[in-house]
Design an enzyme around this catalytic site. Structure first.
Site, PDB file in Angstrom:
ATOM      1  N   ASP A  67     -43.136  12.421   1.518  1.00  0.00           N
ATOM      2  CA  ASP A  67     -42.472  13.607   2.066  1.00  0.00           C
ATOM      3  C   ASP A  67     -42.431  14.741   1.051  1.00  0.00           C
ATOM      4  O   ASP A  67     -42.733  14.562  -0.123  1.00  0.00           O
ATOM      5  CB  ASP A  67     -41.043  13.254   2.542  1.00  0.00           C
ATOM      6  CG  ASP A  67     -40.327  12.290   1.598  1.00  0.00           C
ATOM      7  OD1 ASP A  67     -40.731  12.204   0.426  1.00  0.00           O
ATOM      8  OD2 ASP A  67     -39.380  11.627   2.029  1.00  0.00           O
ATOM      9  N   ASP A 136     -27.774   6.416   4.476  1.00  0.00           N
ATOM     10  CA  ASP A 136     -27.634   6.248   5.936  1.00  0.00           C
ATOM     11  C   ASP A 136     -28.772   5.399   6.516  1.00  0.00           C
ATOM     12  O   ASP A 136     -28.977   5.381   7.726  1.00  0.00           O
ATOM     13  CB  ASP A 136     -27.583   7.617   6.622  1.00  0.00           C
ATOM     14  CG  ASP A 136     -28.819   8.471   6.328  1.00  0.00           C
ATOM     15  OD1 ASP A 136     -29.788   7.958   5.719  1.00  0.00           O
ATOM     16  OD2 ASP A 136     -28.832   9.653   6.716  1.00  0.00           O
ATOM     17  N   HIS A 138     -32.062   5.775   5.959  1.00  0.00           N
ATOM     18  CA  HIS A 138     -33.348   6.435   6.233  1.00  0.00           C
ATOM     19  C   HIS A 138     -34.440   5.952   5.285  1.00  0.00           C
ATOM     20  O   HIS A 138     -34.168   5.553   4.159  1.00  0.00           O
ATOM     21  CB  HIS A 138     -33.220   7.969   6.205  1.00  0.00           C
ATOM     22  CG  HIS A 138     -32.970   8.580   4.867  1.00  0.00           C
ATOM     23  ND1 HIS A 138     -31.895   9.396   4.591  1.00  0.00           N
ATOM     24  CD2 HIS A 138     -33.661   8.534   3.696  1.00  0.00           C
ATOM     25  CE1 HIS A 138     -31.950   9.823   3.342  1.00  0.00           C
ATOM     26  NE2 HIS A 138     -33.001   9.302   2.773  1.00  0.00           N
ATOM     27  N   GLU A 143     -34.340  10.338   9.433  1.00  0.00           N
ATOM     28  CA  GLU A 143     -32.887  10.246   9.502  1.00  0.00           C
ATOM     29  C   GLU A 143     -32.452   9.454  10.728  1.00  0.00           C
ATOM     30  O   GLU A 143     -33.251   9.265  11.654  1.00  0.00           O
ATOM     31  CB  GLU A 143     -32.301  11.664   9.572  1.00  0.00           C
ATOM     32  CG  GLU A 143     -32.627  12.545   8.373  1.00  0.00           C
ATOM     33  CD  GLU A 143     -31.806  12.211   7.140  1.00  0.00           C
ATOM     34  OE1 GLU A 143     -31.387  11.056   6.964  1.00  0.00           O
ATOM     35  OE2 GLU A 143     -31.582  13.141   6.338  1.00  0.00           O
TER      36      GLU A 143
END
Ligand code: F6R
Length: 260
Positions: A67, A136, A138, A143
């Site tokens: 990313d 979280d 990811h 996400e």
């Protein structure tokens, strides 16, 4: 899924580096999938050491990163291109033009992601994908709520991720709110996955990824469906796993067999 639980992140990173090193020895033209963030830094340090000692070489290897922040130039000190250069590429014998990071300033993000996926496919696909995990759950910037069928695309970060990543920026307002990210299903195409997770703030995410149901609300849980996935955790990140003892019981053997 194999879950390797070590006392420290250094120990876990060394073991993960052994898997990367074994791949580079068996397949010098390996295609690596790489991650940024604080988690893979000790892994990259171990690989830099191995390369300096002549144990491994990246000369013929190629890499693609997961990313990149949308809107950051590759020269920006918080861009993932800059991170990869300074934390790995500048210290090993990889040929720079064989390293690929999504262009956060691309004029047309759709063209950019299409070309990125096509280039990975042309190279034969990713042999080994390094991953971290967000608090979280990811992976890359997929996400909670990201489709498990997602491909590389422009995504919006959650306020939690922006907050987590603000530690790298001068002020929270400087953290980009969007990124180009490989999708969950793009990641799942890697032949082998090596996920690293360190620290107590990753314990819920690891628990969800390994022992929760497969769900788009913890995108790392998709890895349960991957045929060759290894988690390397320190004790704090593994603390909430129910079957910890069972994983430890079988993991040493699995790793030994892999490196034999
Ligand atoms: C980075 C990436 C992210 C991070 C994750 C954890 O390329 O794709 O998914 O792996 O946000 O970040 P750290 O390692 O900083 O806790």
């Amino acid at each position: 899924m194999e879950i390797i639980i070590c006392k420290t992140k250094e120990e876990a990173s060394r073991k993960a580096a052994d898997l990367v090193a074994a791949l580079l020895k068996a397949k010098p033209k390996a295609v690596l999938g790489l991650a940024t963030g604080s988690t893979p830094v000790p892994l990259y340090q171990a690989l830099i050491k191995d390369c300096a000692a002549g144990k491994i070489s990246f000369k013929q290897a190629k890499s693609w990163n997961l990313d990149e922040y949308w809107g950051l130039a590759p020269t920006h000190d918080q861009s993932y291109r800059y991170f990869m250069d300074t934390n790995l590429f500048d210290h090993v014998d990889i040929v720079k033009k064989n390293t690929h990071v999504l262009n956060g300033l691309a004029k047309d993000w759709r063209k950019e992601v299409k070309a990125y996926e096509a280039a990975i496919a042309k190279a034969g696909g990713i042999d080994l994908q390094v991953l971290g995990i967000g608090s979280d759950g990811h992976i890359a910037f997929n996400e909670p709520g990201s489709s498990l069928a997602s491909r590389t695309r422009l995504v919006s970060l959650t306020p939690q991720t922006v907050k987590d990543n603000s530690r790298f920026f001068k002020k929270a307002a400087d953290v980009p709110k969007q990124a180009l990210s490989m999708g969950v299903s793009s990641i799942m195409e890697a032949k082998r996955i090596v996920l690293l997770a360190f620290g107590a703030n990753k314990a819920d995410a690891v628990k969800g990824a390994v022992e929760g149901g497969v769900s788009q609300f913890c995108t790392a849980s998709a890895l349960q469906m991957h045929p060759d996935c290894w988690f390397f955790c320190d004790a704090a990140a593994a603390a909430k796993l129910k079957l910890k003892k069972y994983y430890a019981w079988r993991a040493e053997e699995a790793l030994k067999a892999e490196l034999a």
